[in-house]
Design a protein around this motif. Structure first.
Motif, mmCIF file in Angstrom:
data_model
loop_
_atom_site.group_PDB
_atom_site.id
_atom_site.type_symbol
_atom_site.label_atom_id
_atom_site.label_comp_id
_atom_site.label_asym_id
_atom_site.label_seq_id
_atom_site.Cartn_x
_atom_site.Cartn_y
_atom_site.Cartn_z
ATOM 1 N N GLY A 1 0.777 -1.228 0.000
ATOM 2 C CA GLY A 1 0.000 0.000 0.000
ATOM 3 C C GLY A 1 0.810 1.280 0.000
ATOM 4 O O GLY A 1 0.243 2.373 0.016
ATOM 5 N N GLU B 1 -9.937 0.136 9.249
ATOM 6 C CA GLU B 1 -10.886 -0.892 9.693
ATOM 7 C C GLU B 1 -10.213 -2.105 10.314
ATOM 8 O O GLU B 1 -10.898 -3.002 10.829
ATOM 9 C CB GLU B 1 -11.736 -1.368 8.500
ATOM 10 C CG GLU B 1 -12.694 -0.332 7.945
ATOM 11 C CD GLU B 1 -13.648 -0.947 6.941
ATOM 12 O OE1 GLU B 1 -14.107 -2.071 7.172
ATOM 13 O OE2 GLU B 1 -13.921 -0.302 5.919
ATOM 14 N N GLY C 1 -8.216 -1.470 3.945
ATOM 15 C CA GLY C 1 -7.905 -0.168 4.522
ATOM 16 C C GLY C 1 -7.521 -0.327 5.987
ATOM 17 O O GLY C 1 -8.173 -1.052 6.740
ATOM 18 N N TYR C 2 -6.463 0.357 6.390
ATOM 19 C CA TYR C 2 -5.937 0.169 7.739
ATOM 20 C C TYR C 2 -6.878 0.673 8.825
ATOM 21 O O TYR C 2 -6.831 0.202 9.963
ATOM 22 C CB TYR C 2 -4.578 0.860 7.857
ATOM 23 C CG TYR C 2 -3.524 0.193 7.006
ATOM 24 C CD1 TYR C 2 -3.045 -1.055 7.331
ATOM 25 C CD2 TYR C 2 -3.035 0.806 5.856
ATOM 26 C CE1 TYR C 2 -2.089 -1.695 6.543
ATOM 27 C CE2 TYR C 2 -2.089 0.188 5.059
ATOM 28 C CZ TYR C 2 -1.613 -1.067 5.411
ATOM 29 O OH TYR C 2 -0.688 -1.692 4.632
ATOM 30 N N GLN D 1 -7.577 -2.635 -4.330
ATOM 31 C CA GLN D 1 -8.326 -2.153 -3.173
ATOM 32 C C GLN D 1 -9.766 -2.646 -3.237
ATOM 33 O O GLN D 1 -10.442 -2.508 -4.253
ATOM 34 C CB GLN D 1 -8.308 -0.623 -3.126
ATOM 35 C CG GLN D 1 -8.827 -0.052 -1.818
ATOM 36 C CD GLN D 1 -8.626 1.453 -1.773
ATOM 37 O OE1 GLN D 1 -9.254 2.201 -2.531
ATOM 38 N NE2 GLN D 1 -7.738 1.905 -0.901
#
Length: 479
Positions: free
Chosen positions: A131, A257, A254-255, A164
């Motif tokens: 990422g 969550e 996504g970090y 993503q």
């Protein structure tokens, strides 16, 4: 026998652990399960590492399990002519599956996964190198994916690639994985981790391949795809264990969550009587540093308080400068966190209205009783290890001793939270001598004292798998 912590430690073997005395030091520091990463190394090196960890465990008088981690369909870019490039924000950049694998430049690079052009569409976001590099897809023409750099930086050879939100159609088991499953069965591996599992069918296929080669390893589903979260119930229905693989999962989801997802996966896994491992970057700074950061300490402690069965070290031990210290630090953090278990012991509510079988009913009754009496220990006479597994799903500070004659069972239970293996052959023990034989072992190891209460579970027919049908509350006495 170290019963000072309930949560188990998984650590990865690699070049750093090949040095003389390192694996022995890790075992002494508290290693419970050794991970062999099939993404790296030769067959000969992997075999030597498995043999080394088993020899170290035997020399130390400890049961140490082995987990083989399949490489899976890791989607990677190919290589650059100069080894790396610097990508500037808003610059054009293309991924091309037909490009020379060694011919990457500042404007384009090859991709090993041939199905990528069919999986992405204009407007998609592609994430490279965990990422750190972000590309926006503008159009797809044949084998070429035209992108614009949204977040730039240095990009080097063979870095991983994610879409993503998930959606890549690469199968979970590659041809290499199928060959590695056969090799794992040959080595007598205790656990087999399936990378990038999408659904229950991926797990069933791995289990089927293992059975074909007469392997008896338990299968671990690595939860690192968006699709795996969508199909989590189906995966939990068939898998033996799960791994919260936070690296790729954080990239795809996504970090922000990630912490909530970790807690959700752990809770649902425990509710379905599945073993759960929390992994990835738990003490990443210890690749270089002899001590973890405060944030890493909190991360490990948080997973322990969530109820995970095990926490895992990856590069910290496989390639780090301080593999033994990393295991020592992990053990210290676990012990510290377990002093502060919050709330009453948890009894997870099953989705089904009825217990699956007698063993599960006995296990629940045992843990309810143990958590409401002054019981010093729980002894499960077991063949497969299933009864102590179910017991360990319920939070308690009372140790569970799996008395079993089977070496494979003793190695598997090393992953269960709060369960400790004890060699014991019930088929060679006279019924009248059974209690004293158990008490002698417990007293010799200083696990109980005279007059302590112990809960014992066993089957009416000794030596029969799945035969546990009774619990007894007994007081430790001398002969």
């Amino acid at each position: 026998m170290d019963t000072g912590r309930s949560t188990k430690i998984v650590a990865t073997l690699g070049p750093a652990t090949d040095q003389p005395g390192v694996i022995q030091g890790m075992v002494a520091a508290g290693l419970d399960v050794a991970r062999v990463n099939f993404s790296h190394g030769t067959r000969d090196a992997q075999r030597k590492r498995v043999e080394a960890v088993r020899a170290a465990g035997q020399a130390a008088g400890r049961n140490v399990g082995v987990l083989a981690d399949l490489a899976g369909p890791k989607v990677r870019i190919e290589s650059f002519t100069g080894g790396s490039v610097q990508l500037a924000e808003n610059a054009p950049f293309a991924l091309d599956t037909a490009l020379d694998p060694e011919g990457g430049s500042a404007t384009e690079v090859g991709c090993a996964y041939q199905g990528l052009p069919g999986d992405v569409h204009p407007g998609d976001t592609l994430l490279l190198n965990d990422g750190q590099i972000v590309l926006g897809v503008e159009r797809v023409s044949g084998t070429r994916i035209h992108c614009v750099v949204r977040v730039g930086g240095e990009l080097s050879n063979r870095k991983g690639l994610n879409r993503q939100g998930g959606g890549l159609s690469a199968p979970a088991l590659t041809e290499k994985d199928l060959e590695d499953i056969r090799f794992a069965a040959e080595l007598g591996i205790d656990y087999l981790a399936v990378s990038f599992a999408r659904d229950g069918d991926d797990i069933r296929r791995a289990q089927s391949e293992l059975r074909k080669w007469r392997g008896d390893a338990r299968v671990v589903a690595k939860i690192e795809r968006h699709e795996a979260l969508d199909n989590l119930a189906g995966i939990l229905a068939v898998t033996d264990a799960v791994m919260v693989a936070r690296g790729d999962l954080g990239v795809e989801m996504g970090y922000a969550e990630l912490t909530g997802l970790q807690k959700t996966i752990i809770r649902q896994s425990l509710a379905r009587n599945r073993v759960v491992i929390t992994a990835t970057q738990m003490m990443e700074s210890m690749i270089q540093s002899p001590v973890p950061t405060r944030a890493e300490v909190s991360d490990v402690a948080n997973a322990v308080l969530d109820g995970t069965d095990a926490v895992m070290l990856s590069a910290e031990t496989a390639a780090g400068k301080h593999p033994v210290k990393a295991v020592q630090a992990m053990a210290e953090v676990i012990r510290g966190a377990e002093k502060y278990q919050l709330g009453a012991p948890r009894m997870f509510v099953r989705e089904e209205d009825e217990f699956i079988n007698t063993e599960e009913a006995i296990s629940r009754a045992v843990m309810y009783t143990a958590n409401h009496m002054r019981v010093r220990a729980i002894v499960a006479l077991t063949e497969s290890g299933l009864t102590p597994l179910w017991m360990s799903r319920i939070r308690s500070d009372i140790p569970i001793y799996a008395f079993t004659r089977h070496q494979g069972t003793r190695r598997r239970v090393t992953l269960y939270r709060g369960v400790y293996a004890v060699p014991f052959d019930i088929t060679h023990t006279e019924p009248r001598e059974l209690y004293h034989a158990i008490f002698d072992l417990l007293l010799a190891e200083k696990l109980v004292d005279l007059n302590d209460l112990v809960i014992l579970t066993k089957g009416e027919l000794s030596g029969v798998v799945g035969g546990t049908n009774s619990m007894q509350i007994v007081r430790v006495t001398a002969r």
